[in-house]
Write a protein that holds these residues in place. Structure first.
Motif, PDB file in Angstrom:
ATOM      1  N   GLY A  20     -15.267  -6.237  16.708  1.00 38.52           N
ATOM      2  CA  GLY A  20     -14.648  -5.141  15.995  1.00 38.52           C
ATOM      3  C   GLY A  20     -13.722  -4.314  16.879  1.00 38.52           C
ATOM      4  N   TRP A  21     -12.535  -4.028  16.372  1.00 44.52           N
ATOM      5  CA  TRP A  21     -11.575  -3.159  17.052  1.00 44.52           C
ATOM      6  C   TRP A  21     -10.670  -2.533  16.005  1.00 44.52           C
ATOM      7  CZ3 TRP A  21      -6.503  -3.330  19.884  1.00 44.52           C
ATOM      8  CH2 TRP A  21      -6.469  -2.401  20.942  1.00 44.52           C
ATOM      9  N   HIS A  22      -9.739  -1.700  16.423  1.00 50.31           N
ATOM     10  CA  HIS A  22      -8.964  -0.884  15.483  1.00 50.31           C
ATOM     11  C   HIS A  22      -8.005  -1.715  14.642  1.00 50.31           C
ATOM     12  CE1 HIS A  22     -10.753   2.441  17.592  1.00 50.31           C
ATOM     13  NE2 HIS A  22     -10.297   1.970  18.737  1.00 50.31           N
ATOM     14  N   ILE A  23      -7.286  -2.629  15.247  1.00 55.59           N
ATOM     15  CA  ILE A  23      -6.475  -3.593  14.505  1.00 55.59           C
ATOM     16  C   ILE A  23      -6.704  -4.961  15.140  1.00 55.59           C
ATOM     17  CG2 ILE A  23      -4.721  -1.898  13.854  1.00 55.59           C
ATOM     18  CD1 ILE A  23      -2.884  -3.154  15.970  1.00 55.59           C
ATOM     19  N   LYS A  24      -6.485  -6.033  14.366  1.00 62.29           N
ATOM     20  CA  LYS A  24      -6.747  -7.370  14.867  1.00 62.29           C
ATOM     21  C   LYS A  24      -5.553  -8.281  14.620  1.00 62.29           C
ATOM     22  CE  LYS A  24     -10.187  -8.204  16.330  1.00 62.29           C
ATOM     23  NZ  LYS A  24     -10.751  -7.970  17.675  1.00 62.29           N
ATOM     24  N   ASN A  25      -5.415  -9.257  15.503  1.00 62.18           N
ATOM     25  CA  ASN A  25      -4.410 -10.292  15.323  1.00 62.18           C
ATOM     26  C   ASN A  25      -4.751 -11.141  14.098  1.00 62.18           C
ATOM     27  OD1 ASN A  25      -2.106 -11.816  16.191  1.00 62.18           O
ATOM     28  ND2 ASN A  25      -3.500 -13.388  16.948  1.00 62.18           N
ATOM     29  N   ASN A  26      -3.746 -11.805  13.519  1.00 59.03           N
ATOM     30  CA  ASN A  26      -4.003 -12.643  12.343  1.00 59.03           C
ATOM     31  C   ASN A  26      -4.802 -13.892  12.669  1.00 59.03           C
ATOM     32  OD1 ASN A  26      -1.975 -13.886  13.776  1.00 59.03           O
ATOM     33  ND2 ASN A  26      -0.568 -14.110  12.067  1.00 59.03           N
ATOM     34  N   VAL A  27      -4.880 -14.240  13.956  1.00 61.32           N
ATOM     35  CA  VAL A  27      -5.730 -15.344  14.410  1.00 61.32           C
ATOM     36  C   VAL A  27      -6.626 -14.811  15.520  1.00 61.32           C
ATOM     37  CG1 VAL A  27      -5.815 -17.633  15.470  1.00 61.32           C
ATOM     38  CG2 VAL A  27      -3.964 -17.069  13.863  1.00 61.32           C
ATOM     39  N   GLU A  28      -7.934 -15.074  15.400  1.00 57.98           N
ATOM     40  CA  GLU A  28      -8.875 -14.640  16.432  1.00 57.98           C
ATOM     41  C   GLU A  28      -9.273 -15.834  17.288  1.00 57.98           C
ATOM     42  OE1 GLU A  28     -12.027 -12.717  14.302  1.00 57.98           O
ATOM     43  OE2 GLU A  28     -10.863 -10.868  14.006  1.00 57.98           O
ATOM     44  N   TYR A  29      -9.472 -15.584  18.579  1.00 54.74           N
ATOM     45  CA  TYR A  29      -9.709 -16.658  19.536  1.00 54.74           C
ATOM     46  C   TYR A  29     -11.101 -16.489  20.162  1.00 54.74           C
ATOM     47  CZ  TYR A  29      -4.662 -17.316  19.112  1.00 54.74           C
ATOM     48  OH  TYR A  29      -3.389 -17.531  18.631  1.00 54.74           O
ATOM     49  N   THR A  30     -12.021 -17.342  19.725  1.00 58.71           N
ATOM     50  CA  THR A  30     -13.398 -17.257  20.229  1.00 58.71           C
ATOM     51  C   THR A  30     -13.498 -17.674  21.690  1.00 58.71           C
ATOM     52  OG1 THR A  30     -13.864 -19.508  19.440  1.00 58.71           O
ATOM     53  CG2 THR A  30     -14.355 -17.675  17.939  1.00 58.71           C
ATOM     54  N   SER A  31     -12.540 -18.438  22.183  1.00 57.17           N
ATOM     55  CA  SER A  31     -12.612 -18.964  23.542  1.00 57.17           C
ATOM     56  C   SER A  31     -12.508 -17.884  24.606  1.00 57.17           C
ATOM     57  CB  SER A  31     -11.505 -20.002  23.770  1.00 57.17           C
ATOM     58  OG  SER A  31     -10.230 -19.433  23.535  1.00 57.17           O
ATOM     59  N   ILE A  32     -11.953 -16.720  24.257  1.00 53.77           N
ATOM     60  CA  ILE A  32     -11.808 -15.678  25.280  1.00 53.77           C
ATOM     61  C   ILE A  32     -13.013 -14.732  25.305  1.00 53.77           C
ATOM     62  CG2 ILE A  32      -9.296 -15.780  25.119  1.00 53.77           C
ATOM     63  CD1 ILE A  32      -9.393 -13.109  23.630  1.00 53.77           C
ATOM     64  N   ARG A  33     -14.031 -15.042  24.517  1.00 51.71           N
ATOM     65  CA  ARG A  33     -15.206 -14.166  24.526  1.00 51.71           C
ATOM     66  C   ARG A  33     -15.929 -14.185  25.862  1.00 51.71           C
ATOM     67  NH1 ARG A  33     -18.728 -15.873  19.437  1.00 51.71           N
ATOM     68  NH2 ARG A  33     -18.147 -17.916  20.292  1.00 51.71           N
ATOM     69  N   ILE A  34     -15.966 -15.325  26.535  1.00 49.68           N
ATOM     70  CA  ILE A  34     -16.716 -15.411  27.792  1.00 49.68           C
ATOM     71  C   ILE A  34     -16.077 -14.557  28.889  1.00 49.68           C
ATOM     72  CG2 ILE A  34     -17.444 -16.966  29.647  1.00 49.68           C
ATOM     73  CD1 ILE A  34     -17.979 -19.086  27.537  1.00 49.68           C
ATOM     74  N   PRO A  35     -14.769 -14.682  29.169  1.00 48.46           N
ATOM     75  CA  PRO A  35     -14.202 -13.777  30.175  1.00 48.46           C
ATOM     76  C   PRO A  35     -14.269 -12.311  29.761  1.00 48.46           C
ATOM     77  CG  PRO A  35     -12.472 -15.076  29.110  1.00 48.46           C
ATOM     78  CD  PRO A  35     -13.780 -15.691  28.731  1.00 48.46           C
ATOM     79  N   MET A  36     -14.134 -12.039  28.478  1.00 52.21           N
ATOM     80  CA  MET A  36     -14.263 -10.662  28.004  1.00 52.21           C
ATOM     81  C   MET A  36     -15.686 -10.148  28.232  1.00 52.21           C
ATOM     82  SD  MET A  36     -11.406  -9.414  26.513  1.00 52.21           S
ATOM     83  CE  MET A  36     -11.902  -8.332  25.173  1.00 52.21           C
ATOM     84  N   LEU A  37     -16.658 -10.981  27.943  1.00 55.47           N
ATOM     85  CA  LEU A  37     -18.061 -10.598  28.151  1.00 55.47           C
ATOM     86  C   LEU A  37     -18.346 -10.379  29.627  1.00 55.47           C
ATOM     87  CD1 LEU A  37     -20.883 -10.193  26.901  1.00 55.47           C
ATOM     88  CD2 LEU A  37     -21.272 -12.642  27.223  1.00 55.47           C
ATOM     89  N   PHE A  38     -17.785 -11.220  30.468  1.00 63.01           N
ATOM     90  CA  PHE A  38     -17.983 -11.080  31.918  1.00 63.01           C
ATOM     91  C   PHE A  38     -17.485  -9.722  32.405  1.00 63.01           C
ATOM     92  CE2 PHE A  38     -15.923 -11.478  36.122  1.00 63.01           C
ATOM     93  CZ  PHE A  38     -17.067 -11.608  36.890  1.00 63.01           C
ATOM     94  N   VAL A  39     -16.282  -9.355  32.008  1.00 64.73           N
ATOM     95  CA  VAL A  39     -15.712  -8.072  32.430  1.00 64.73           C
ATOM     96  C   VAL A  39     -16.484  -6.910  31.818  1.00 64.73           C
ATOM     97  CG1 VAL A  39     -13.659  -6.605  32.307  1.00 64.73           C
ATOM     98  CG2 VAL A  39     -13.423  -9.045  32.830  1.00 64.73           C
ATOM     99  N   ASN A  40     -16.879  -7.068  30.564  1.00 65.59           N
ATOM    100  CA  ASN A  40     -17.541  -5.995  29.844  1.00 65.59           C
ATOM    101  C   ASN A  40     -18.879  -5.602  30.464  1.00 65.59           C
ATOM    102  OD1 ASN A  40     -17.618  -4.164  27.572  1.00 65.59           O
ATOM    103  ND2 ASN A  40     -19.210  -5.457  26.713  1.00 65.59           N
ATOM    104  N   GLN A  41     -19.497  -6.527  31.182  1.00 70.11           N
ATOM    105  CA  GLN A  41     -20.803  -6.255  31.774  1.00 70.11           C
ATOM    106  C   GLN A  41     -20.758  -5.125  32.803  1.00 70.11           C
ATOM    107  OE1 GLN A  41     -24.088  -8.474  31.430  1.00 70.11           O
ATOM    108  NE2 GLN A  41     -22.989  -8.094  29.546  1.00 70.11           N
TER     109      GLN A  41
END
Length: 386
Positions: free
Chosen positions: A30-51
């Motif tokens: 969830g975020w304020h606005i989203k792209n018309n295509v979402e990319y599940t593959s970037i969840r891992i690097p995002m999760l790594f940084v988010n920690q």
């Protein structure tokens, strides 16, 4: 003695925040606005940084408080914190955040009309998300202000008793390679026992897990600077060990959340791996920064002042730029690069040609009230890093 590595880390982590928020435009969270295509593959690097990105920011803020109290009385420190945190928060809520809410409303067909039909007539009615008044990404400022003011008596007591039993015990504890991992115990108890009942909202009121967790990290930052020689010696000497711990911790954490359904056992194990992972990476960053970044440079002088206005401005620019491409057929890489360039470039233009040079604007964005110089003139007095 100034720790230039802390300045570099602060610049690095806030710079990383821009990439993270650009990533939120694409990832299926969830975020304020989203792209018309979402990319599940970037969840891992995002999760790594988010920690570890927010925990290390509160730690660095606690460390900065140690230096601030060296040069100020408690009253002077509290007054300075209000000026540099509360004033930019108010300015941000009045001027910087409303465009984000406006874009979200028109993107979701919740409002029609121009921006000046929305602001100020509609932008301060009700509290977000039901209403439009919000501090959005600036939530960090009221939390930091609360911790700074509430913990002043504790910090003053620690500074008055540098040879006390508690400080002596901490010095002995963190002088050992694994001693710093004892700091995980309060973090683990909060993550396992408090977090399930209080989701992070960034609303301050009722956000009990976030308040407890982030205030503890803020306190840790001050405490580690109180015993700084012992701390810096330990993290620089054992930085590779902490790197191995981080790699193992994130691998196990990722494997757990991807392989098992939630249960009581999984929850307590996940909480342990999460805090072990984030603390390991924090120690890694401190260790390598202390080894390679503890030196002044011309770029650091400029970036260290610019980072606060960049933080205030960046998400608004990202959301505005994202709105114009969200439905285009571009691929991930062109859109990602466009948003990164637009966000950094837009923030820099506003900072360099507005905030930095106009004396009356500086305190509104958390900068000291002084005559602004051009970049080339200001850096002449700064020694070139070796």
């Amino acid at each position: 003695m100034r720790r230039y590595d802390l300045d570099w880390l602060r610049v690095f982590v806030f710079g990383l925040l821009i990439f993270y928020h650009v990533g939120m435009f694409f990832v299926p969270w969830g975020w304020h606005i989203k792209n018309n295509v979402e990319y599940t593959s970037i969840r891992i690097p995002m999760l790594f940084v988010n920690q570890w990105r927010l925990p290390i920011l509160f730690l660095i803020s606690g460390m900065g408080t140690f230096y601030a109290l060296n040069k100020r009385t408690p009253i002077q420190f509290s007054t300075e914190r209000i000026k540099r945190l509360f004033l930019p928060l108010v300015v941000g809520m009045l001027l910087v955040v409303p465009p984000q809410v406006y874009i979200e409303r028109i993107a979701n067909s919740q409002f029609r009309g121009s921006y000046f039909d929305f602001w100020p007539a509609q932008s301060f009615i009700g509290v977000y998300p039901e209403g439009n008044l919000s501090w959005h990404h600036l939530w960090f400022l009221p939390y930091l202000l609360l911790f700074s003011l509430a913990l002043v008596p504790v910090f003053v007591s620690l500074k008055k008793n540098p040879g006390g039993r508690f400080i002596t015990w901490v010095k002995a504890l963190i002088s050992r390679k694994t001693g710093l991992f004892w700091f995980l115990l309060p973090l683990y108890l909060m993550e396992s026992l408090l977090e399930p009942f209080f989701n992070i909202t960034h609303a301050l009121i009722g956000d009990w897990f976030a308040i407890a967790n982030y205030s503890t990290l803020f306190f840790y930052g001050f405490l580690l600077m109180t015993v700084q020689d012992n701390f810096w010696n330990t993290v620089t000497k054992n930085r590779r060990f902490y790197l191995y711990c981080g790699l193992i911790g994130f691998t196990l954490y990722l494997g757990l959340i991807m392989s098992f359904e939630d249960s009581i056992l999984v929850h307590f194990t996940e909480a342990l791996l999460k805090v072990f992972n984030l603390w390991s990476w924090i120690l890694v960053l401190f260790g390598y920064a202390a080894t390679y970044w503890n030196r002044p440079s011309r770029a650091l002088t400029y970036c260290n002042e610019a980072v606060y206005p960049f933080y205030i401005l960046h998400q608004t620019i990202t959301i505005i730029a994202g709105y114009f491409i969200m439905d285009l057929s571009w691929g991930f890489l062109p859109k990602f690069l466009y948003l990164v360039i637009a966000t950094f470039g837009g923030s820099w233009v506003i900072y360099e040609f507005g905030i930095r040079r106009w004396k009356w604007l500086r305190p509104l964005f958390g900068l000291k009230l002084k005559k602004a110089f051009t970049f080339s003139k200001e850096i002449k007095s700064v020694p070139q890093g070796k």
